[in-house]
Design an enzyme around this catalytic site. Structure first.
Site, PDB file in Angstrom:
ATOM      1  N   GLU A 153     -65.519  -7.476 -69.723  1.00  0.00           N
ATOM      2  CA  GLU A 153     -64.732  -6.856 -70.798  1.00  0.00           C
ATOM      3  C   GLU A 153     -65.127  -5.399 -71.002  1.00  0.00           C
ATOM      4  O   GLU A 153     -65.417  -4.948 -72.108  1.00  0.00           O
ATOM      5  CB  GLU A 153     -64.838  -7.650 -72.103  1.00  0.00           C
ATOM      6  CG  GLU A 153     -64.103  -8.969 -72.063  1.00  0.00           C
ATOM      7  CD  GLU A 153     -63.851  -9.566 -73.441  1.00  0.00           C
ATOM      8  OE1 GLU A 153     -63.796  -8.809 -74.440  1.00  0.00           O
ATOM      9  OE2 GLU A 153     -63.723 -10.792 -73.523  1.00  0.00           O
ATOM     10  N   ASP A 205     -68.939 -14.222 -67.366  1.00  0.00           N
ATOM     11  CA  ASP A 205     -68.455 -15.030 -68.481  1.00  0.00           C
ATOM     12  C   ASP A 205     -67.480 -16.024 -67.862  1.00  0.00           C
ATOM     13  O   ASP A 205     -66.327 -15.702 -67.586  1.00  0.00           O
ATOM     14  CB  ASP A 205     -67.764 -14.130 -69.513  1.00  0.00           C
ATOM     15  CG  ASP A 205     -67.103 -14.926 -70.632  1.00  0.00           C
ATOM     16  OD1 ASP A 205     -67.193 -16.176 -70.627  1.00  0.00           O
ATOM     17  OD2 ASP A 205     -66.486 -14.294 -71.522  1.00  0.00           O
ATOM     18  N   ASN A 231     -66.484 -18.835 -69.208  1.00  0.00           N
ATOM     19  CA  ASN A 231     -65.717 -19.564 -70.227  1.00  0.00           C
ATOM     20  C   ASN A 231     -65.761 -21.073 -69.988  1.00  0.00           C
ATOM     21  O   ASN A 231     -64.813 -21.792 -70.303  1.00  0.00           O
ATOM     22  CB  ASN A 231     -64.269 -19.060 -70.270  1.00  0.00           C
ATOM     23  CG  ASN A 231     -64.110 -17.902 -71.239  1.00  0.00           C
ATOM     24  OD1 ASN A 231     -64.559 -17.965 -72.386  1.00  0.00           O
ATOM     25  ND2 ASN A 231     -63.478 -16.832 -70.791  1.00  0.00           N
TER      26      ASN A 231
END
Length: 633
Positions: free
Chosen positions: A363, A517, A519
């Site tokens: 991100e 990440d 998730n």
């Protein structure tokens, strides 16, 4: 106290609106500027300087010079822009008319000020030059010093060529001669962030140089208090640091900061430019939990067989800076603490303080990579690369310490865009593409995977394939994430085998570190795929969306991986969701864990209800682990 008046250009688009066209420098601060100030240049060549600039393929030439003339009581920077097809006689006339207009304006103001107030004695001691209707006294011309004659009647483009080749053309204005310098190093844009906190790094939020080398340029920081008159030109500045970035001191609280840039190349020095912060330095938020974690990483690892890895989702500004984020998603976080100018101070100080060798970030806004992370980390001997997630404004970044590693290759893909084109994907893709809803959904996703191949400088035999990713977040998408994991590992395996073959690498000295990440919690199929190397068709993830259910598909990958930080209770902590979804997977047959930096406690995460918060810049926490080669031969 001796002061020097150093001319500099007014900077456009400055948020503070208080950039002075003159700066005052104490004598003790003069030495660093000795070779670059207009003051010294003027005396070195016994004349002023006119700065001409023409960008490649542009038809406009900008002209700037500082006219200081005692006879006409003028002290002003003039800026002109002329078309290169224009005749220089017309250009000179246009410049002459503008200067005459300025002189008349100043003369009229002086006369009005003297009417009814000035004594006869004052008028005699401070005469105002008369400006007749004739323009004969105001002259602007180009002069050839070698031929001792005016340069006339030619296109501006030809004059530029003469300046480039002959270098003895002057611009004569009134009583003054200006040496013309073409395309000298200069600052095009400069600004400081809106938020500046004591105890954190500050650096330009934007700095664009032209015809200059940033690494060759000089930078200085000053602090000063705004007077009650709120006139920035009356601030008394004290120099506090040199260099592109500055770790703001608690003593700076309540002061404005000024950043000075002297653009340079290895052969030429340009005009000094400056910008003043729009706001005063504020006190920091107090001790942040990551500063406690820094106690475990106070220095770089000295052992040549060890390296420290960080993975961190830093929360993209595009997701934090919205009405929904401020009121719903992160409604518990004060608005100021969601602003990127505030948050980036925290996550940059946090990242730098881990003293890592390899940093994988998710991100990452492209502008944050270009303007913040890369410039600051380069000062710490890092280099890095960025991979956008499809057409989104954020993506993945991998940084590495150039003193420890040499990058041999860096690549990346957006998984959804490559399902039908990458040869190594076709076996798995053919098994799922008949489910139209599933195929359409995974193709539409912007998730990416990137890698950097590193060679250890101290042990050139040893190589690392560092991969980074960020999988789809949706609650009903366990099957999508597992498929993304399958495709990612097909891509990583293909790259690994290609480099092994082309570089003739020994597998005992060639390892993989896969960060991101994901998730996916430890109960999900992605964790099983990485740590057990196989996921069967009975895995519950395949059924997370009935219309898109995956049937009859198994996944496998050949590398023995473990999670360097294990399975902590939380790596993401918001009001609506708390779980372990971030991992540093490492190839455990060639690497082992040396140590892991403890994560923040749940009490720290709950101090402001959840994260992000004034002391946590992201909704994720960074994972930090030191890895070690098992084969030290």
């Amino acid at each position: 106290m001796l002061f020097l008046l150093v001319p500099c250009f007014r900077i456009k688009n400055c948020s503070s609106g208080t950039i002075s066209s003159l700066i005052l420098l104490r004598k003790t601060h003069y030495e660093p500027l000795r070779s670059v100030s207009s003051f010294v240049l003027r005396h070195r060549y016994n004349m002023n300087i006119a700065y001409f600039r023409q960008l490649p393929n542009e038809e406009q030439c900008s002209i700037s010079f500082h006219l200081v003339n005692e006879r006409y009581k003028i002290n002003k920077v003039f800026n002109f822009c002329r078309n290169v097809t224009e005749n220089i006689d017309a250009s000179a006339e246009r410049m002459r008319a503008n200067i005459e207009k300025e002189l008349k304006k100043r003369t009229n103001k002086k006369r009005k000020a003297n009417v009814g107030t000035a004594s006869e004695e004052l008028v005699k001691t401070d005469p105002v030059p008369e400006m007749s209707s004739s323009v004969s006294e105001v002259s602007v011309r180009f002069f050839d010093m070698e031929k001792e004659q005016d340069v006339k009647d030619m296109p501006f483009s030809e004059l530029i060529e003469k300046i480039q080749v002959e270098r003895h053309i002057l611009l004569k204005v009134l009583d003054d001669d200006f040496r013309i310098t073409l395309n000298s190093p200069s600052v095009q844009t400069i600004s400081l962030p809106q938020s500046i906190l004591a105890g954190f790094y500050v650096y330009p939020s934007k700095l664009e140089l032209i015809f200059a080398d940033k690494d060759q340029s000089d930078f200085q920081w000053f602090r000063g208090r705004m007077p009650k008159s709120n006139n920035a030109q009356l601030i008394e500045w004290e120099m506090v640091a040199t260099g592109y970035s500055y770790l703001v001191s608690p003593a700076d609280v309540g002061h404005h900061l000024k950043f000075v840039c002297i653009p340079k190349t290895s052969q030429e020095v340009g005009t000094l430019s400056e910008v003043i912060s729009a706001t005063e330095v504020q006190a920091g938020p107090g001790q942040c939990p990551f500063e406690v974690r820094h106690l475990f990483t106070q220095s770089k690892l000295a052992n040549q067989y060890q390296f420290r890895v960080v993975t961190y989702n830093i929360l993209a500004d595009t997701y934090a800076d919205s009405d929904y984020s401020r009121t719903e998603l992160f409604g518990y976080c004060p608005n100021y603490a969601l602003h990127i100018d505030y948050r980036k101070q925290l996550f940059i100080k946090e990242i730098v303080g881990y003293n890592a060798d390899i940093i994988c970030l998710q991100e990452v806004d492209r502008k944050i990579f270009d303007l913040d992370l890369l410039p600051v980390l380069r000062l710490k001997n890092f280099d890095g690369n960025f991979k956008a997630k499809g057409n989104t404004a954020e993506g993945l970044a991998i940084f590495y310490d150039v003193n420890r590693f040499e990058a041999l290759d860096s690549q990346g893909i957006t998984i959804g865009e490559c399902l039908e084109t990458l040869e190594q994907f076709q076996g798995l893709w053919n098994q799922i593409k008949t489910n139209e809803k599933l195929a359409a959904r995974i193709k539409a996703r912007s998730q990416a995977v990137s890698f950097t191949l590193l060679r250890c400088r101290q042990n050139p035999l040893k190589h690392l394939l560092v991969a980074n990713t960020h999988f789809y977040f949706h609650p009903d998408a366990d099957h999508i994430r597992l498929l993304q994991g399958g495709f990612a590992m097909l891509y990583i395996r293909d790259m690994y085998e290609r480099f092994e073959r082309e570089l003739q690498l020994d597998r005992a000295h060639f390892g993989i570190v896969f960060c991101g990440d994901f998730n996916s919690t430890p109960e999900c199929g992605m964790y099983r795929l990485m740590t057990e190397r196989f996921v069967g068709d009975e895995m519950a993830d395949w059924q997370s969306n009935e219309e898109e259910a995956v049937r009859g598909v198994t996944l496998s990958q050949p590398f023995p991986f473990q999670s360097a930080c294990g399975c902590p209770k939380f790596t993401n902590y918001t009001i609506g969701f708390q779980a372990c979804i971030d991992y540093i997977y490492y190839q455990c047959d060639v690497l082992r864990v040396n140590d892991v930096v403890p994560l923040p406690s749940e009490e720290e995460l709950l101090a402001y209800d959840a994260i992000p918060s004034p002391v946590f810049p992201s909704d994720h926490v960074a994972l930090v682990a030191s890895l070690e080669w098992t084969n030290k031969s």
